[in-house]
Design a protein around this motif. Sequence first.
Motif, PDB file in Angstrom:
ATOM      1  N   SER A  35       0.836  -1.201   0.000  1.00  0.00           N
ATOM      2  CA  SER A  35       0.000   0.000   0.000  1.00  0.00           C
ATOM      3  C   SER A  35       0.868   1.246   0.000  1.00  0.00           C
ATOM      4  N   THR A  36       0.258   2.356  -0.381  1.00  0.00           N
ATOM      5  CA  THR A  36       0.973   3.629  -0.394  1.00  0.00           C
ATOM      6  C   THR A  36      -0.025   4.777  -0.369  1.00  0.00           C
ATOM      7  N   GLU A  37       0.417   5.925   0.121  1.00  0.00           N
ATOM      8  CA  GLU A  37      -0.389   7.141   0.092  1.00  0.00           C
ATOM      9  C   GLU A  37      -0.088   7.893  -1.201  1.00  0.00           C
ATOM     10  N   VAL A  38      -1.137   8.266  -1.919  1.00  0.00           N
ATOM     11  CA  VAL A  38      -0.978   8.941  -3.202  1.00  0.00           C
ATOM     12  C   VAL A  38      -1.681  10.298  -3.146  1.00  0.00           C
ATOM     13  N   ALA A  39      -0.985  11.333  -3.561  1.00  0.00           N
ATOM     14  CA  ALA A  39      -1.572  12.675  -3.565  1.00  0.00           C
ATOM     15  C   ALA A  39      -2.688  12.759  -4.602  1.00  0.00           C
ATOM     16  N   PHE A 135     -11.735  16.329  -3.781  1.00  0.00           N
ATOM     17  CA  PHE A 135     -10.447  15.930  -4.341  1.00  0.00           C
ATOM     18  C   PHE A 135     -10.414  14.410  -4.465  1.00  0.00           C
ATOM     19  N   SER A 136      -9.827  13.917  -5.534  1.00  0.00           N
ATOM     20  CA  SER A 136      -9.799  12.471  -5.748  1.00  0.00           C
ATOM     21  C   SER A 136      -8.637  12.086  -6.653  1.00  0.00           C
ATOM     22  N   VAL A 188     -11.848  13.031  -1.029  1.00  0.00           N
ATOM     23  CA  VAL A 188     -11.594  13.931   0.094  1.00  0.00           C
ATOM     24  C   VAL A 188     -12.360  15.227  -0.140  1.00  0.00           C
ATOM     25  N   TYR A 189     -13.206  15.601   0.814  1.00  0.00           N
ATOM     26  CA  TYR A 189     -14.009  16.810   0.676  1.00  0.00           C
ATOM     27  C   TYR A 189     -13.374  17.954   1.463  1.00  0.00           C
ATOM     28  N   ARG A 190     -13.364  19.122   0.845  1.00  0.00           N
ATOM     29  CA  ARG A 190     -12.856  20.321   1.505  1.00  0.00           C
ATOM     30  C   ARG A 190     -13.878  21.436   1.325  1.00  0.00           C
ATOM     31  N   MET A 191     -14.284  22.062   2.403  1.00  0.00           N
ATOM     32  CA  MET A 191     -15.170  23.218   2.328  1.00  0.00           C
ATOM     33  C   MET A 191     -14.572  24.323   3.187  1.00  0.00           C
ATOM     34  N   GLY A 213      -4.834  16.978  -0.262  1.00  0.00           N
ATOM     35  CA  GLY A 213      -4.756  15.777   0.557  1.00  0.00           C
ATOM     36  C   GLY A 213      -4.326  14.562  -0.259  1.00  0.00           C
ATOM     37  N   SER A 214      -4.538  13.381   0.299  1.00  0.00           N
ATOM     38  CA  SER A 214      -4.097  12.155  -0.363  1.00  0.00           C
ATOM     39  C   SER A 214      -5.068  11.018  -0.084  1.00  0.00           C
ATOM     40  N   ASN A 215      -4.883   9.916  -0.798  1.00  0.00           N
ATOM     41  CA  ASN A 215      -5.687   8.713  -0.618  1.00  0.00           C
ATOM     42  C   ASN A 215      -4.770   7.506  -0.515  1.00  0.00           C
ATOM     43  N   LYS A 216      -5.188   6.522   0.250  1.00  0.00           N
ATOM     44  CA  LYS A 216      -4.414   5.292   0.381  1.00  0.00           C
ATOM     45  C   LYS A 216      -4.874   4.281  -0.661  1.00  0.00           C
TER      46      LYS A 216
END
Length: 236
Positions: A35-39, A135-136, A188-191, A213-216
């Motif tokens: 696994s890894t975190e991806v921007a 964001f996705s 990822v939601y940003r408001m 942000g990022s997603n795993k």
Amino acid sequence: MKNTFFVIALLLFSANATAETELNFNLINLNATASTEVANDQVTSVIQVMLNGTDPTKLGQQVNQRSNQLLEKIKAFASVKSQTTGYQTRPMYKDSQIVSWQVSQQIRLHSHDFTQMSELLGEVQALGTVQSIEFSLSDALIESTQNELMQQAISKFRDKASLVQQQFNEPGYRLVNMSVNTSGYAPVYRMESQMMMSADMSSKSAPAALEAGSNKVSVDVHGQIQLISDTTTVTN
């Protein structure tokens, strides 16, 4: 002829029975994960133009005018794609009587360029309200990342299989079955508070602050191996 058929059938039965017997011992279940975190590399935003009043026809014209102005502004940002959605005319009631109307139009924005999206959101707040920002990861980035992780996960699986084989002092192993599973990811939601401004603003705002942000992303490998003593069938 009948005897020949009987002999062939008996041989096939014996072969199948032998194969089944061979696969019923020294079986080991293993799994491995990479696994890894991806921007996040893309952003989607929804802008809403909404007006209230007593004349639905006039409101519709005003909403259409503002929406067209918005679309014209968006054209100046080449990397941002737009799509109109969710046009709605709704009566507002009080004591079971229609007292006013609400007309709204939504415009969906999508881009891989966070800088242009930020500047655009700052400009259009004079015409509409930013309803959401998401964001996705793009499909292309997900696929390329999963392909890399799949190689890592399979390599880890092979290392585990070799370790088990060595610990049991067997000359090798063979793969019986394997499945590869990829994990999902959540947008990822940003408001930001400065983005939730009213369409009553008369001047251009500063660029909106965007934090992607990022997603795993994960790949899980599950499989079964069989430890074998016959070196002629080793698939190590």
